[in-house]
Design a protein around this motif. Structure first.
Motif, PDB file in Angstrom:
ATOM      1  N   GLN A  34       0.834  -1.209   0.000  1.00 32.03           N
ATOM      2  CA  GLN A  34       0.000   0.000   0.000  1.00 32.03           C
ATOM      3  C   GLN A  34       0.868   1.259   0.000  1.00 32.03           C
ATOM      4  O   GLN A  34       0.594   2.203  -0.728  1.00 32.03           O
ATOM      5  N   SER A  43      -2.678   1.596  -7.645  1.00 33.60           N
ATOM      6  CA  SER A  43      -3.396   0.776  -6.669  1.00 33.60           C
ATOM      7  C   SER A  43      -2.497  -0.330  -6.112  1.00 33.60           C
ATOM      8  O   SER A  43      -1.485  -0.686  -6.718  1.00 33.60           O
ATOM      9  N   THR A  44      -2.920  -0.863  -4.977  1.00 32.33           N
ATOM     10  CA  THR A  44      -2.215  -1.999  -4.385  1.00 32.33           C
ATOM     11  C   THR A  44      -2.284  -3.199  -5.333  1.00 32.33           C
ATOM     12  O   THR A  44      -1.326  -3.964  -5.435  1.00 32.33           O
TER      13      THR A  44
END
Length: 111
Positions: A34, A43-44
């Protein structure tokens, strides 16, 4: 709809190694997936795919990771033309055997 062919095995292996290296570098810096996602603006899920060596990951994400890790200069050096031995060899094969100066023309007195 266009379907892409699967990546050749050497490409898959290289992407896997790159993904493992990114994961290792991230963990050595004590960053979560993250944290890295936030640093590179994605995004992760994208970070997970990158670390898994997914071939569909955009190059810009790899470049951003290299920037965060302070390794962006290595991307610039990937295809350094002065180190391209195959390209230089091909160019050398096309060099002329000898070089001659152009003849003077009588009208202009120039070459």
């Amino acid at each position: 709809m266009k379907t892409s062919s699967p990546a050749p095995l050497p490409v898959v292996r290289s992407l896997d190694r790159l993904g493992q290296a990114i994961s290792l570098a991230r963990r050595r810096r004590h960053l979560t997936q993250q944290d890295l996602a936030e640093l590179i603006g994605t995004s992760t899920h994208t970070v997970r795919r990158m670390e898994a060596g997914h071939p569909g990951t955009a190059l810009v994400h790899f470049a951003r990771v290299m920037q965060v890790f302070g390794e962006l200069d290595k991307l610039d050096q990937l295809l350094e033309t002065s180190q391209d031995t195959i390209g230089l060899t091909l160019m050398d094969e096309k060099l002329p055997q000898r070089v001659r100066k152009p003849r003077k023309t009588p009208e202009t007195g120039a070459f």
